[in-house]
Design a protein around this motif. Structure first.
Motif, PDB file in Angstrom:
ATOM      1  N   UNK A 149       0.815  -1.235   0.000  1.00 46.35           N
ATOM      2  CA  UNK A 149       0.000   0.000   0.000  1.00 46.35           C
ATOM      3  C   UNK A 149       0.842   1.277   0.000  1.00 46.35           C
ATOM      4  N   UNK A 150       2.056   1.194   0.551  1.00 42.62           N
ATOM      5  CA  UNK A 150       2.899   2.384   0.648  1.00 42.62           C
ATOM      6  C   UNK A 150       3.575   2.739  -0.666  1.00 42.62           C
ATOM      7  N   UNK A 151       3.606   1.802  -1.628  1.00 42.16           N
ATOM      8  CA  UNK A 151       4.315   2.080  -2.882  1.00 42.16           C
ATOM      9  C   UNK A 151       3.418   2.043  -4.109  1.00 42.16           C
ATOM     10  N   UNK A 152       2.268   1.366  -4.027  1.00 41.64           N
ATOM     11  CA  UNK A 152       1.397   1.267  -5.200  1.00 41.64           C
ATOM     12  C   UNK A 152       0.826   2.633  -5.576  1.00 41.64           C
ATOM     13  N   UNK A 153       0.275   3.330  -4.590  1.00 41.70           N
ATOM     14  CA  UNK A 153      -0.329   4.640  -4.879  1.00 41.70           C
ATOM     15  C   UNK A 153       0.717   5.641  -5.345  1.00 41.70           C
ATOM     16  N   UNK A 154       1.893   5.761  -4.688  1.00 40.20           N
ATOM     17  CA  UNK A 154       2.908   6.684  -5.229  1.00 40.20           C
ATOM     18  C   UNK A 154       3.355   6.327  -6.641  1.00 40.20           C
ATOM     19  N   UNK A 155       3.428   5.019  -6.949  1.00 33.44           N
ATOM     20  CA  UNK A 155       3.848   4.631  -8.299  1.00 33.44           C
ATOM     21  C   UNK A 155       2.834   5.098  -9.342  1.00 33.44           C
ATOM     22  N   UNK A 156       1.539   4.894  -9.063  1.00 35.16           N
ATOM     23  CA  UNK A 156       0.520   5.309 -10.015  1.00 35.16           C
ATOM     24  C   UNK A 156       0.398   6.826 -10.084  1.00 35.16           C
ATOM     25  N   UNK A 157       0.270   7.453  -8.914  1.00 35.59           N
ATOM     26  CA  UNK A 157       0.090   8.905  -8.891  1.00 35.59           C
ATOM     27  C   UNK A 157       1.325   9.629  -9.432  1.00 35.59           C
ATOM     28  N   UNK A 158       2.508   9.170  -9.003  1.00 32.68           N
ATOM     29  CA  UNK A 158       3.733   9.820  -9.463  1.00 32.68           C
ATOM     30  C   UNK A 158       3.920   9.702 -10.961  1.00 32.68           C
ATOM     31  N   UNK A 159       3.647   8.497 -11.495  1.00 36.02           N
ATOM     32  CA  UNK A 159       3.807   8.295 -12.930  1.00 36.02           C
ATOM     33  C   UNK A 159       2.845   9.146 -13.746  1.00 36.02           C
ATOM     34  N   UNK A 160       1.556   9.109 -13.374  1.00 34.84           N
ATOM     35  CA  UNK A 160       0.573   9.870 -14.155  1.00 34.84           C
ATOM     36  C   UNK A 160       0.715  11.371 -13.917  1.00 34.84           C
ATOM     37  N   UNK A 161       1.170  11.768 -12.721  1.00 34.80           N
ATOM     38  CA  UNK A 161       1.423  13.198 -12.487  1.00 34.80           C
ATOM     39  C   UNK A 161       2.543  13.695 -13.397  1.00 34.80           C
ATOM     40  N   UNK A 162       3.606  12.922 -13.530  1.00 31.91           N
ATOM     41  CA  UNK A 162       4.689  13.317 -14.418  1.00 31.91           C
ATOM     42  C   UNK A 162       4.241  13.306 -15.876  1.00 31.91           C
ATOM     43  N   UNK A 163       3.350  12.371 -16.232  1.00 29.83           N
ATOM     44  CA  UNK A 163       2.810  12.374 -17.594  1.00 29.83           C
ATOM     45  C   UNK A 163       2.018  13.653 -17.841  1.00 29.83           C
ATOM     46  N   UNK A 164       1.242  14.098 -16.829  1.00 29.93           N
ATOM     47  CA  UNK A 164       0.514  15.359 -16.961  1.00 29.93           C
ATOM     48  C   UNK A 164       1.436  16.550 -17.082  1.00 29.93           C
ATOM     49  N   UNK A 165       2.504  16.542 -16.279  1.00 23.26           N
ATOM     50  CA  UNK A 165       3.471  17.645 -16.365  1.00 23.26           C
ATOM     51  C   UNK A 165       4.137  17.657 -17.736  1.00 23.26           C
ATOM     52  N   UNK A 166       4.473  16.483 -18.250  1.00 20.20           N
ATOM     53  CA  UNK A 166       5.096  16.416 -19.577  1.00 20.20           C
ATOM     54  C   UNK A 166       4.151  16.955 -20.638  1.00 20.20           C
ATOM     55  N   UNK A 167       2.861  16.595 -20.537  1.00 23.60           N
ATOM     56  CA  UNK A 167       1.895  17.093 -21.505  1.00 23.60           C
ATOM     57  C   UNK A 167       1.755  18.614 -21.396  1.00 23.60           C
ATOM     58  N   UNK A 168       1.798  19.138 -20.160  1.00 22.71           N
ATOM     59  CA  UNK A 168       1.718  20.581 -19.965  1.00 22.71           C
ATOM     60  C   UNK A 168       2.934  21.275 -20.580  1.00 22.71           C
ATOM     61  N   UNK A 169       4.116  20.670 -20.427  1.00 25.39           N
ATOM     62  CA  UNK A 169       5.325  21.240 -21.009  1.00 25.39           C
ATOM     63  C   UNK A 169       5.220  21.271 -22.529  1.00 25.39           C
TER      64      UNK A 169
END
Length: 384
Positions: A149-169
């Motif tokens: 539980x401590x790593x699944x949510x950060x892996x999903x949220x972190x990955x998709x958050x960076x994908x959003x940032x990349x799209x914004x860039x």
């Protein structure tokens, strides 16, 4: 924020200071490597396993930094990105299987790397795949409920958050390029307009001057009187051409209401003043528009320089009066206010407005104890 220190979104660092700043931000996120580092420092593994663990961790961090930092500056080839992500996932898998579940944290960095470097269509598949691989490896451990539980949510949220940032860039880069293209097209259109106007103004006049000069040259030996008449015509055409050019230049330099509204919006925002500015300007005859534009420029300059205001409201209101339709310009601020003294600025403004049949009123703000309001009215005439 200092531009010399921080590179803009979507821009590679232009100086060493900007590169160091971006690298620092990337290093900050390495704080989550604390669990693997603590695991190695506790000494619970054999000497060989510890040495290989340090080697694997350093290799993982080095590959991660090269991928993320280099791709931020200049996009890498797609094959290189895929190979580097495969290396990250492989290292994370080997280290997690051999050294324990705390090393599952490395999958979070692999997921973030995928979001930061892959197109959105690929990232939405790769990020869940990395997360699933992490879960499968975690299920092989003794207590999967403690770590997953401590790593699944950060892996999903972190990955998709960076994908959003990349799209914004990418969007920011596209907007910046589109803005530059629009500016270039506008400049080209203005050059073409200037060329057309100069051709229309001077083409006929210069052709006529050339023709009459040739005629005068032929007449000089035998017909001096007719040659003198041709020279007089040349002088007349030249003077008219000069008048036409001056009128054209005056037209180019004439301020316009849309341009002054945009300038007012920029000047007030730069001064930290909350502004309400119309997005469009009604159609006005040229002379009246120039007078209103100069009035707006003078009023906004006074607000920025002397009012100490925090808010400014600009309004353009068509009104019907006994003398006919008028356009009313109102510039109101909530600054220091005071009695209206017609100095050089207001006096010149009043004279300019009077020339086009308008009126100027200046007084205290209507909506607050202080403040200042300038009201300018010009007749619309038939152009409305």
């Amino acid at each position: 924020m200092n531009e010399e220190t921080f590179a803009g979104i979507g821009r590679p660092p232009a100086t060493r200071r900007q590169a160091a700043t971006k690298l620092l931000w990337i290093f900050i996120w390495l704080a989550f490597m604390g669990a693997p580092v603590s695991d190695l420092l506790r000494g619970e593994h054999t000497g060989r396993a510890t040495a290989l663990g340090w080697l694997g961790l350093v290799s993982f961090v080095a590959v991660y930094l090269v991928l993320v930092f280099r791709h931020t500056n200049r996009p890498l080839d797609r094959t290189v990105v895929h190979a580097t992500l495969a290396v990250l996932v492989t290292l994370a898998t080997v280290l997690a299987l051999t050294l324990g579940p705390v090393w599952l944290t490395l999958f979070v960095y692999a997921s973030v790397s995928a979001g930061a470097t892959l197109p959105l269509s690929q990232a939405r598949v790769v990020i869940p795949a990395i997360t699933v691989a992490m879960v499968l490896i975690g299920l092989t451990t003794d207590n999967p409920g403690d770590i997953l539980p401590a790593v699944v949510i950060p892996a999903l949220l972190g990955g998709f958050a960076m994908a959003g940032v990349r799209q914004m860039v990418r969007t920011t880069i596209a907007l910046r390029e589109a803005r530059a293209t629009v500016a270039q097209l506008a400049a080209n259109e203005e050059r073409l307009r200037l060329a057309r106007d100069l051709h229309d103004l001077l083409g006929h006049s210069l052709s006529l001057i050339t023709l009459k000069s040739e005629l005068a040259g032929r007449m000089l030996p035998d017909q001096p009187e007719r040659a003198a008449q041709q020279v007089a015509d040349i002088e007349k055409v030249s003077r008219q051409a000069l008048v036409d050019v001056r009128e054209a230049v005056t037209g180019y330099r004439r301020p316009t209401l849309p341009g002054e509204l945009a300038g007012a919006r920029t000047a007030l925002a730069a001064a930290g003043i909350t502004a309400e500015v119309p997005s469009e300007a009604p159609e006005v005859p040229e002379k009246q528009e120039a007078a209103l534009a100069w009035s707006l420029r003078e009023a906004v300059t006074n607000v920025v320089r002397h009012s100490s205001a925090r808010r400014c409201v600009i309004a353009l209101t068509p009104r019907q009066t006994l003398d006919g339709p008028v356009l009313e310009l109102t510039v109101e601020d909530n600054g220091l206010g005071g009695s209206p003294s017609f100095g050089n600025g207001l006096t010149g403004l009043s004279e300019r407005i009077t020339e086009v049949g308008g009126t100027v009123d200046a007084g205290s703000g209507r909506g607050s104890p202080g403040g200042f309001t300038l009201t300018v009215r010009v007749p619309l005439g038939s152009a409305s």
